[in-house]
Motif scaffolding. Structure first.
Motif, PDB file in Angstrom:
ATOM      1  N   ARG A 144       0.771  -1.032  -0.081  1.00  0.00           N
ATOM      2  CA  ARG A 144       0.076   0.242  -0.070  1.00  0.00           C
ATOM      3  C   ARG A 144       0.787   1.240  -0.036  1.00  0.00           C
ATOM      4  NH1 ARG A 144      -5.245  -0.886   4.024  1.00  0.00           N
ATOM      5  NH2 ARG A 144      -6.412  -2.680   2.764  1.00  0.00           N
ATOM      6  N   MET A 145       0.392   2.265  -0.648  1.00  0.00           N
ATOM      7  CA  MET A 145       1.051   3.771  -0.704  1.00  0.00           C
ATOM      8  C   MET A 145      -0.019   4.735  -0.585  1.00  0.00           C
ATOM      9  SD  MET A 145       2.482   4.283  -4.561  1.00  0.00           S
ATOM     10  CE  MET A 145       3.839   3.167  -4.490  1.00  0.00           C
ATOM     11  N   GLY A 146       0.722   5.827  -0.049  1.00  0.00           N
ATOM     12  CA  GLY A 146      -0.433   7.035  -0.090  1.00  0.00           C
ATOM     13  C   GLY A 146      -0.038   7.894  -1.145  1.00  0.00           C
ATOM     14  N   LEU A 147      -1.015   8.342  -2.052  1.00  0.00           N
ATOM     15  CA  LEU A 147      -0.762   9.469  -3.089  1.00  0.00           C
ATOM     16  C   LEU A 147      -1.658  10.592  -2.631  1.00  0.00           C
ATOM     17  CD1 LEU A 147      -1.691   6.924  -6.193  1.00  0.00           C
ATOM     18  CD2 LEU A 147       0.332   7.524  -5.114  1.00  0.00           C
ATOM     19  N   ARG A 148      -0.936  11.873  -3.118  1.00  0.00           N
ATOM     20  CA  ARG A 148      -1.624  13.061  -3.039  1.00  0.00           C
ATOM     21  C   ARG A 148      -1.719  13.616  -4.348  1.00  0.00           C
ATOM     22  NH1 ARG A 148       2.152  16.542  -1.966  1.00  0.00           N
ATOM     23  NH2 ARG A 148       0.664  18.369  -0.977  1.00  0.00           N
ATOM     24  N   ILE A 149      -3.136  13.861  -4.786  1.00  0.00           N
ATOM     25  CA  ILE A 149      -3.656  14.163  -6.059  1.00  0.00           C
ATOM     26  C   ILE A 149      -3.936  15.468  -6.310  1.00  0.00           C
ATOM     27  CG2 ILE A 149      -5.276  13.345  -7.821  1.00  0.00           C
ATOM     28  CD1 ILE A 149      -3.731  11.107  -6.812  1.00  0.00           C
ATOM     29  N   PHE A 150      -3.661  15.916  -7.434  1.00  0.00           N
ATOM     30  CA  PHE A 150      -3.859  17.569  -7.580  1.00  0.00           C
ATOM     31  C   PHE A 150      -3.953  17.903  -9.225  1.00  0.00           C
ATOM     32  CE2 PHE A 150       0.831  17.158  -7.223  1.00  0.00           C
ATOM     33  CZ  PHE A 150       1.340  17.701  -8.466  1.00  0.00           C
ATOM     34  N   GLU A 151      -3.454  16.958  -9.782  1.00  0.00           N
ATOM     35  CA  GLU A 151      -3.607  17.214 -11.090  1.00  0.00           C
ATOM     36  C   GLU A 151      -4.951  16.785 -11.668  1.00  0.00           C
ATOM     37  OE1 GLU A 151      -0.382  16.969 -14.115  1.00  0.00           O
ATOM     38  OE2 GLU A 151       0.448  15.680 -13.006  1.00  0.00           O
TER      39      GLU A 151
END
Length: 205
Positions: A26-33
């Motif tokens: 598992r990994m965390g992603l920060r989404i802005f695009e």
């Protein structure tokens, strides 16, 4: 490297990253695009998955006008969203879990800049029991599991098979991305664990 692939190609939206996602990791992603915000929205709405592929040096995770990304890695991992929320800086944060590995046969970009891949699912070999020296790495995984960040991910760390142990450790340890990708590309579970052990030995010297 893997040669065990299905002959049938399917379409899968892709999320190129400078890091590698492993099956069961598992990994965390920060989404802005915008292209990825739309991807996450569609994935949640349709209860679908997308693919994470390693982006080697020379590519850019952020799309810039007139700039095309570098060649994507050939082996990637299916990603399913397990959790999401809004981060303190107002961005969308998601946690994804790795599913099946795949081979990328071809990729193209939509008008939005989102990559769409023609992928073939890899046929996985059965996992095997841990070799004798695997207990040392199993202890390391449990130690990593005590970290609050790892606990927040909610990853299953109760594993006693070679491939699963290699996948979890390679996901959590700060390995060079190129080494992590080489480990991901190995089909045979014990060989994958051995490769991880060799990388760790090299980093400790």
């Amino acid at each position: 490297m893997s040669d065990l692939a299905s002959d049938t190609a399917v379409e899968l939206p892709l999320f190129p990253l400078r890091s590698v996602l492993f099956p069961g990791g598992r990994m965390g992603l920060r989404i802005f695009e915008r292209r990825y915000l739309d991807l996450i929205r569609d994935t949640l709405r349709e209860q679908q998955s997308f693919g994470i592929v390693w982006l080697p040096e020379g590519g850019a995770e952020v799309l810039k006008p007139g700039v095309r990304q570098a060649t994507l890695a050939l082996i990637g991992t299916e990603a399913r969203i397990t959790d999401w929320d809004q981060t303190d800086d107002g961005l969308l944060g998601v946690v994804v879990e790795g599913g099946r590995r795949f081979r990328l046969a071809a990729a193209r970009q939509a008008d939005s800049g989102l990559y769409i891949g023609d992928i073939q699912w890899l046929a996985e070999l059965p996992d095997t029991a841990l070799p004798p020296r695997g207990s040392e790495l199993q202890d390391l995984l449990q130690q990593l599991g005590e970290h609050p960040h790892v606990q927040r991910l909610g990853m299953d760390l109760d594993v006693d098979e070679a491939g699963a142990l290699a996948n979890r450790l390679a996901q959590l340890l700060p390995l060079p991305a190129a080494d992590a990708y080489q480990i991901l590309s190995i089909d045979e579970p014990v060989a994958r664990l051995d490769a991880l052990h060799d990388v760790l030995d090299g980093l400790s010297q």
